[in-house]
Design an enzyme around this catalytic site. Structure first.
Site, PDB file in Angstrom:
ATOM      1  N   ARG A 121       0.818  -1.340   0.225  1.00  0.00           N
ATOM      2  CA  ARG A 121       0.276   0.103  -0.420  1.00  0.00           C
ATOM      3  C   ARG A 121       1.012   1.287  -0.106  1.00  0.00           C
ATOM      4  NH1 ARG A 121      -3.616  -2.692   3.924  1.00  0.00           N
ATOM      5  NH2 ARG A 121      -5.409  -3.388   2.750  1.00  0.00           N
ATOM      6  N   LYS A 143       4.099  10.921 -11.442  1.00  0.00           N
ATOM      7  CA  LYS A 143       3.138  10.466 -12.252  1.00  0.00           C
ATOM      8  C   LYS A 143       4.032   8.890 -11.979  1.00  0.00           C
ATOM      9  CE  LYS A 143       0.798  13.268 -15.325  1.00  0.00           C
ATOM     10  NZ  LYS A 143       1.224  14.284 -16.684  1.00  0.00           N
ATOM     11  N   GLU A 185      12.096  18.989 -24.985  1.00  0.00           N
ATOM     12  CA  GLU A 185      11.236  18.679 -23.518  1.00  0.00           C
ATOM     13  C   GLU A 185      11.362  20.642 -22.964  1.00  0.00           C
ATOM     14  OE1 GLU A 185       8.538  17.583 -22.265  1.00  0.00           O
ATOM     15  OE2 GLU A 185       8.618  15.404 -22.991  1.00  0.00           O
ATOM     16  N   LYS A 224       8.994  23.264 -13.940  1.00  0.00           N
ATOM     17  CA  LYS A 224       7.574  21.894 -13.650  1.00  0.00           C
ATOM     18  C   LYS A 224       7.889  22.099 -12.347  1.00  0.00           C
ATOM     19  CE  LYS A 224       6.397  17.472 -14.326  1.00  0.00           C
ATOM     20  NZ  LYS A 224       6.486  16.053 -14.886  1.00  0.00           N
ATOM     21  N   GLU A 234      -3.322  17.293 -11.774  1.00  0.00           N
ATOM     22  CA  GLU A 234      -3.486  17.829 -14.025  1.00  0.00           C
ATOM     23  C   GLU A 234      -5.025  18.120 -13.367  1.00  0.00           C
ATOM     24  OE1 GLU A 234      -1.110  16.068 -16.652  1.00  0.00           O
ATOM     25  OE2 GLU A 234      -2.742  15.607 -17.946  1.00  0.00           O
ATOM     26  N   ARG A 238      -2.150  21.403 -14.749  1.00  0.00           N
ATOM     27  CA  ARG A 238      -0.622  21.515 -15.907  1.00  0.00           C
ATOM     28  C   ARG A 238      -0.677  20.290 -16.572  1.00  0.00           C
ATOM     29  NH1 ARG A 238       1.846  16.290 -11.276  1.00  0.00           N
ATOM     30  NH2 ARG A 238       2.655  14.935 -13.021  1.00  0.00           N
ATOM     31  N   ASN A 242       1.977  19.317 -21.456  1.00  0.00           N
ATOM     32  CA  ASN A 242       1.338  18.271 -22.709  1.00  0.00           C
ATOM     33  C   ASN A 242       1.947  18.861 -23.616  1.00  0.00           C
ATOM     34  OD1 ASN A 242       1.434  16.699 -20.437  1.00  0.00           O
ATOM     35  ND2 ASN A 242      -1.058  16.782 -20.372  1.00  0.00           N
ATOM     36  N   HIS A 245       2.414  17.248 -27.297  1.00  0.00           N
ATOM     37  CA  HIS A 245       2.034  15.366 -26.473  1.00  0.00           C
ATOM     38  C   HIS A 245       1.255  15.196 -26.803  1.00  0.00           C
ATOM     39  CE1 HIS A 245       5.384  16.449 -23.666  1.00  0.00           C
ATOM     40  NE2 HIS A 245       5.027  15.155 -23.306  1.00  0.00           N
ATOM     41  N   HIS A 249       2.231  11.584 -29.312  1.00  0.00           N
ATOM     42  CA  HIS A 249       1.496  10.522 -28.892  1.00  0.00           C
ATOM     43  C   HIS A 249       1.441  10.018 -29.841  1.00  0.00           C
ATOM     44  CE1 HIS A 249       1.560  11.700 -24.264  1.00  0.00           C
ATOM     45  NE2 HIS A 249       2.423  11.332 -24.559  1.00  0.00           N
ATOM     46  N   HIS A 262      10.756   9.500 -27.808  1.00  0.00           N
ATOM     47  CA  HIS A 262       9.848  10.086 -27.339  1.00  0.00           C
ATOM     48  C   HIS A 262       9.721  11.617 -27.300  1.00  0.00           C
ATOM     49  CE1 HIS A 262       6.200  11.589 -24.751  1.00  0.00           C
ATOM     50  NE2 HIS A 262       7.476  12.252 -24.009  1.00  0.00           N
TER      51      HIS A 262
HETATM   52  N1  GLY Z   1       5.350  14.630 -18.302  1.00  0.00           N
HETATM   53  C1  GLY Z   1       3.860  15.675 -18.043  1.00  0.00           C
HETATM   54  C2  GLY Z   1       3.515  16.086 -15.722  1.00  0.00           C
HETATM   55  O1  GLY Z   1       3.912  15.629 -15.772  1.00  0.00           O
HETATM   56  O2  GLY Z   1       2.649  16.361 -16.413  1.00  0.00           O
END
Ligand code: GLY
Length: 356
Positions: A121, A143, A185, A224, A234, A238, A242, A245, A249, A262
Site C-alpha cells: 500500500r 506520475k 522537452e 516543472k 492535473e 499541469r 503536455n 504531446h 504521442h 519520445h
Molecule cells: N509529463 C507531464 C507531467 O508530469 O504532467
C-alpha cells in the site's frame, strides 16, 4: 548543490541538481537510513554504468542494499514486469519500511514509482534520473504507471518521491543522440512558461557542442516544480506540460515506440501545435516561425512519408481517455500556454503538413 522545492504540503520534496551528485547520494541519504532494505530498481546497462557504484557506496555507508533490473524499452512497463518486481521484493524480504531508488530514464521511473506506490500500500522512493527527459520531466511530479494491452499508462498512480537527485554529468555516459532527443522537452518549458529562457535555449542551440545542460536542466526543473506545486493532479494548469504531446504521442504510436524517440515525437508535435496556435489566432506568425526554427535546430530524424489520416485514430484514442474532451495545449505567445477543446480534425490534419 542547487535545490528546488516542490510544494505539496505533507508530500513536499526537494529536487537536488548538481554535477557529481551521484557520488554523494549515499551520504545525503544517511539520515534516512534506519536499517531498512534499500532496493535499486534499474536496468543492466545502467547498473554497470552507475548502479553498482551507487550500491557499493551505499554498502560502504552501512545501507542494506540490493537491486532489481528491468528489460530495456517499453517492455519494462508491463504488468508482467511489475508483478516480477513485487515477487522479487517479497523474496528479498522487503517490508513496509523498504525504500526504492529508481535509477533510470522515464520507463524505470514510472515502473519503480508504481511499485513503490503499490507495494504494501505504498513505500518511500527516490528518483535518480539518468536521461535528460527524466531529469527535466518524468522524475518530477509523481506520475507513475505501467502499460496494458489496451493502452499506455492506463494503470498507475500519482505518488510523489521523497526527493529527486539530478546529476547532469550522468548524461556524458549516454549516447549523444539519446541525450539530444530530450532537448525538445527543454524547449517546451521555455515555450509554455518563460520567453527569456526560450530565447536563451534557442541561442544556445546554435552551438550544441557547448550547450550548458546543467543550467538548462535546473531552470526546466524549476518550471516543472512550480507547475506541479500548483496542480498536482492535473486538473488544469499541469495540462500545459503536455504541449506537443497530443500529436507527439500519435506520431510515436504510428511510427512505433523505439523507432521515433519520445522527445523527438514531442518536438514534431510542438511544431504542429504551434502551427495550430497560429491558425487559431493565439500565436503570432513570427513567434510560430521562431518556435519552428528553434525546434529544427535539433538534429531530428526525418519522418518517413506517412498518410495523415492514419494519425487521427491515435489522437481519438487519447481523447477517449479524457471523457471525450481533447485538452489540446496551444501557445498564447512564446512563454505562455493554455488548453482548448476546440481543435478540429481538419486543423490537426493540416498541421501535419508542417512536418512532412
Ligand atoms: N509529463 C507531464 C507531467 O508530469 O504532467
Amino acid at each position: 548543490m542547487k535545490t528546488i522545492q516542490v510544494n505539496l504540503g505533507s508530500r513536499s520534496y526537494q529536487i537536488h541538481v548538481e554535477s557529481g551528485l551521484m557520488d554523494r547520494i549515499s551520504s545525503i541519504l544517511s539520515e534516512e537510513n534506519h536499517g531498512q532494505k534499500w532496493i535499486i530498481i534499474s536496468q543492466h546497462r545502467l547498473m554497470e554504468l552507475f548502479g553498482f557504484n551507487l550500491m557499493e557506496n551505499l554498502k560502504h555507508n552501512g545501507f542494506n542494499s540490493d537491486y532489481i533490473t528491468l528489460p530495456t524499452g517499453e517492455a519494462a512497463k508491463s504488468l508482467n514486469e511489475f508483478s516480477r518486481i513485487i515477487s522479487q521484493m517479497i523474496e528479498m524480504n522487503c517490508d513496509r519500511s523498504t525504500t526504492i531508488l529508481a535509477l533510470g530514464g522515464g520507463v524505470v521511473g514510472d515502473v519503480a514509482g508504481f511499485a513503490a506506490a503499490s507495494f504494501m500500500r505504498g513505500i518511500d522512493y527516490y528518483q535518480i534520473p539518468t536521461s535528460l527527459l527524466a531529469m527535466v520531466d518524468s522524475s518530477i511530479g509523481g506520475k507513475t504507471g505501467i502499460n496494458i494491452a489496451e493502452g499506455k499508462n492506463l494503470v498507475g498512480a500519482i505518488y510523489q518521491p521523497k526527493s529527486v537527485f539530478v546529476d547532469p554529468t550522468l548524461l556524458e555516459s549516454l549516447p549523444r543522440e539519446e541525450v539530444i532527443s530530450g532537448l525538445g522537452e527543454i524547449i517546451k518549458y521555455g515555450a509554455i512558461q518563460d520567453n527569456a529562457f526560450f530565447s536563451e535555449i534557442s541561442h544556445a542551440l546554435d552551438n550544441l557542442e557547448s550547450f550548458s545542460f546543467e543550467k538548462a536542466i535546473y531552470r526546466s526543473c524549476e518550471i516543472k516544480a512550480d507547475i506541479v506545486s500548483k496542480d498536482e493532479y492535473e486538473e488544469g494548469l499541469r495540462r500545459i506540460l503536455n504541449f506537443g504531446h497530443t500529436i507527439g504521442h500519435a506520431l510515436e504510436a504510428h511510427f512505433g515506440y523505439g523507432k521515433l524517440r519520445h522527445g523527438e515525437a514531442v518536438s514534431y508535435g510542438m511544431i504542429c501545435a504551434g502551427w495550430i496556435s497560429n491558425q487559431l489566432g493565439n500565436l503570432l506568425k513570427n513567434d510560430y516561425q521562431d518556435l519552428k526554427v528553434t525546434i529544427e535546430k535539433l538534429p531530428l530524424p526525418l519522418l518517413n512519408k506517412f498518410d495523415q489520416n492514419q494519425i487521427l485514430p491515435f489522437i481519438k484514442n487519447d481523447k477517449k481517455n479524457m471523457s471525450g474532451k481533447l485538452h489540446f495545449v496551444i501557445l498564447d505567445g512564446l512563454g505562455s500556454a493554455s488548453t482548448t477543446n476546440d481543435v478540429s480534425d481538419d486543423l490537426i490534419l493540416n498541421s501535419l503538413k508542417e512536418i512532412q
